[in-house]
Design a protein around this motif. Sequence first.
Motif, PDB file in Angstrom:
ATOM      1  N   MET A 162       0.882  -1.213   0.007  1.00  0.00           N
ATOM      2  CA  MET A 162       0.004   0.047   0.079  1.00  0.00           C
ATOM      3  C   MET A 162       0.870   1.245  -0.114  1.00  0.00           C
ATOM      4  O   MET A 162       0.584   2.054   0.924  1.00  0.00           O
ATOM      5  CB  MET A 162      -0.852  -0.028   1.284  1.00  0.00           C
ATOM      6  N   ASP A 163       1.849   1.592  -1.071  1.00  0.00           N
ATOM      7  CA  ASP A 163       2.694   2.656  -1.024  1.00  0.00           C
ATOM      8  C   ASP A 163       1.775   3.909  -1.265  1.00  0.00           C
ATOM      9  O   ASP A 163       2.425   4.795  -1.001  1.00  0.00           O
ATOM     10  CB  ASP A 163       3.975   2.526  -1.878  1.00  0.00           C
ATOM     11  N   GLU A 164       0.734   3.802  -1.623  1.00  0.00           N
ATOM     12  CA  GLU A 164      -0.073   5.010  -1.704  1.00  0.00           C
ATOM     13  C   GLU A 164      -1.056   5.081  -0.585  1.00  0.00           C
ATOM     14  O   GLU A 164      -2.222   5.737  -0.879  1.00  0.00           O
ATOM     15  CB  GLU A 164      -0.734   4.950  -3.308  1.00  0.00           C
ATOM     16  N   GLY A 165      -0.881   4.364   0.368  1.00  0.00           N
ATOM     17  CA  GLY A 165      -2.015   4.372   1.409  1.00  0.00           C
ATOM     18  C   GLY A 165      -2.864   3.519   1.420  1.00  0.00           C
ATOM     19  O   GLY A 165      -3.351   2.973   0.206  1.00  0.00           O
ATOM     20  N   GLY A 166      -3.685   3.328   2.400  1.00  0.00           N
ATOM     21  CA  GLY A 166      -4.980   2.488   2.473  1.00  0.00           C
ATOM     22  C   GLY A 166      -5.222   1.866   3.772  1.00  0.00           C
ATOM     23  O   GLY A 166      -4.851   2.356   4.703  1.00  0.00           O
ATOM     24  N   SER A 167      -6.021   0.624   3.771  1.00  0.00           N
ATOM     25  CA  SER A 167      -6.399   0.103   4.974  1.00  0.00           C
ATOM     26  C   SER A 167      -5.910  -1.384   5.335  1.00  0.00           C
ATOM     27  O   SER A 167      -6.155  -2.284   4.172  1.00  0.00           O
ATOM     28  CB  SER A 167      -7.727   0.462   5.451  1.00  0.00           C
ATOM     29  N   LEU A 168      -5.609  -1.858   6.364  1.00  0.00           N
ATOM     30  CA  LEU A 168      -5.153  -2.972   6.630  1.00  0.00           C
ATOM     31  C   LEU A 168      -6.258  -3.535   7.813  1.00  0.00           C
ATOM     32  O   LEU A 168      -6.373  -2.932   8.808  1.00  0.00           O
ATOM     33  CB  LEU A 168      -3.691  -3.049   7.119  1.00  0.00           C
ATOM     34  N   LYS A 169      -6.771  -4.771   7.538  1.00  0.00           N
ATOM     35  CA  LYS A 169      -7.698  -5.343   8.534  1.00  0.00           C
ATOM     36  C   LYS A 169      -7.428  -6.560   8.923  1.00  0.00           C
ATOM     37  O   LYS A 169      -6.800  -7.306   8.031  1.00  0.00           O
ATOM     38  CB  LYS A 169      -9.146  -5.408   7.750  1.00  0.00           C
ATOM     39  N   ILE A 170      -7.369  -6.729   9.910  1.00  0.00           N
ATOM     40  CA  ILE A 170      -7.205  -8.309  10.423  1.00  0.00           C
ATOM     41  C   ILE A 170      -8.411  -8.697  11.324  1.00  0.00           C
ATOM     42  O   ILE A 170      -8.973  -7.900  12.145  1.00  0.00           O
ATOM     43  CB  ILE A 170      -5.824  -8.377  11.678  1.00  0.00           C
ATOM     44  N   ARG A 171      -8.886  -9.810  10.958  1.00  0.00           N
ATOM     45  CA  ARG A 171     -10.305 -10.407  11.477  1.00  0.00           C
ATOM     46  C   ARG A 171     -10.081 -11.870  12.008  1.00  0.00           C
ATOM     47  O   ARG A 171      -9.892 -12.343  11.066  1.00  0.00           O
ATOM     48  CB  ARG A 171     -11.209  -9.954  10.487  1.00  0.00           C
ATOM     49  N   THR A 172     -10.537 -12.018  13.144  1.00  0.00           N
ATOM     50  CA  THR A 172     -10.582 -13.174  13.527  1.00  0.00           C
ATOM     51  C   THR A 172     -12.087 -13.903  13.916  1.00  0.00           C
ATOM     52  O   THR A 172     -12.728 -13.290  14.090  1.00  0.00           O
ATOM     53  CB  THR A 172      -9.750 -13.600  14.706  1.00  0.00           C
ATOM     54  N   ARG A 173     -12.325 -15.137  13.587  1.00  0.00           N
ATOM     55  CA  ARG A 173     -13.873 -15.653  14.031  1.00  0.00           C
ATOM     56  C   ARG A 173     -13.604 -17.215  14.174  1.00  0.00           C
ATOM     57  O   ARG A 173     -12.486 -17.796  13.771  1.00  0.00           O
ATOM     58  CB  ARG A 173     -14.765 -15.553  12.994  1.00  0.00           C
ATOM     59  N   VAL A 174     -14.377 -17.789  14.802  1.00  0.00           N
ATOM     60  CA  VAL A 174     -14.420 -19.109  15.032  1.00  0.00           C
ATOM     61  C   VAL A 174     -15.557 -19.832  14.079  1.00  0.00           C
ATOM     62  O   VAL A 174     -16.508 -19.259  14.079  1.00  0.00           O
ATOM     63  CB  VAL A 174     -14.691 -19.732  16.421  1.00  0.00           C
ATOM     64  N   VAL A 175     -15.109 -20.854  13.390  1.00  0.00           N
ATOM     65  CA  VAL A 175     -15.773 -21.446  12.434  1.00  0.00           C
ATOM     66  C   VAL A 175     -16.293 -22.790  13.039  1.00  0.00           C
ATOM     67  O   VAL A 175     -15.292 -23.496  13.267  1.00  0.00           O
ATOM     68  CB  VAL A 175     -15.301 -21.516  10.966  1.00  0.00           C
ATOM     69  N   GLU A 176     -17.334 -23.131  12.877  1.00  0.00           N
ATOM     70  CA  GLU A 176     -17.805 -24.484  13.287  1.00  0.00           C
ATOM     71  C   GLU A 176     -18.280 -25.250  12.137  1.00  0.00           C
ATOM     72  O   GLU A 176     -19.234 -25.329  11.453  1.00  0.00           O
ATOM     73  CB  GLU A 176     -19.230 -24.555  14.141  1.00  0.00           C
TER      74      GLU A 176
END
Length: 276
Positions: free
Chosen positions: A183-197
């Motif tokens: 993202m050398d021109e900027g942006g967003s980083l998202k990290i999301r965790t969830r439990v999957v059954e």
Amino acid sequence: MNEQLPVELLSDAFNVFRDASRKLEEQYALLEDRIDELSIELAEKNKAIERTRRLAAMGEMAARVAHEIRNPLGSMAIFANLLERELASEPDKQRLANHVSTGIKSLDNLLSNMLLFASSPEAKLKPVDMRKVIEESLLLAKGHDRSDVSVRAEFCGQTSIMADGVLLRQLFLNLIINAIDAMDEGGSLKIRTRVVEDRQRYMEIKVSDTGRGIRKEHIDRVFDPFFSTKDRGTGLGLAIVSTVVNAHSGFIDVDSVAGEGTAFTIGLPMLREYRI
Ligand SMILES: Nc1ncnc2c1ncn2[C@@H]1O[C@H](COP(=O)(O)OP(=O)(O)O)[C@@H](O)[C@H]1O
Ligand SMILES: [Mg+2]
């Protein structure tokens, strides 16, 4: 009675003998050629064996050097940190000390990747909190972060899991640095965790960015060791990521659209007997 052999019989025998000897000569020439070919092949194989031996020795040496560099690097990190704090009232100088810190962190990451790559690690499973691991990785990535990149982490449901915290920290550090690099021109980083059954209960962790994405022709190669599209890349980051995922008997998927962004989804099995 010494009867003379008929001349024709002698001449026939002579012809048979001449044919046989010509065939033998031909066979002999063929064998000689084959021996020459085999000698060349053997010489090439010997060279290849020698090269492999040298590479293995180089690999061992690199791992030893990496170990040796680790300790003084640790002292340098502490010193640079102290210096940063001391220079709080002189922002220009503090920025320089900050560069030193960042450089040390990059070196440390490079060494960790090299050592992990050389050792094909086994996961030492212990109860770990994924939230803590991810937050620590984000902290380690400080220095790579930029003001034009926003970072958000979301944790849904249980975050405790039996895993190897040290390996996972290195895994996320590599994914986070790659995302920021993209993202050398900027942006967003998202990290999301969830439990999957599902058939098996697992923790899903998705790391997504709005960076430049991965080109279609590269997508199958990004996990290959030494594949890099960066001028100064080592190509070890994603190879380590996939080694760590495998060490946990997990899976990893990559979804990317050139020009729009990339998402890495990791699944780590959650052991049923472990609940807190
Ligand atoms: N989040 C991402 N966005 C775009 N490209 C990526 C991303 N992560 C990895 N890549 C691509 O995969 C390659 C390999 O990554 P990696 O193994 O970490 O090596 P390196 O970062 O040293 O190049 C990178 O050079 C880049 O082309
Ligand atoms: Mg990388």
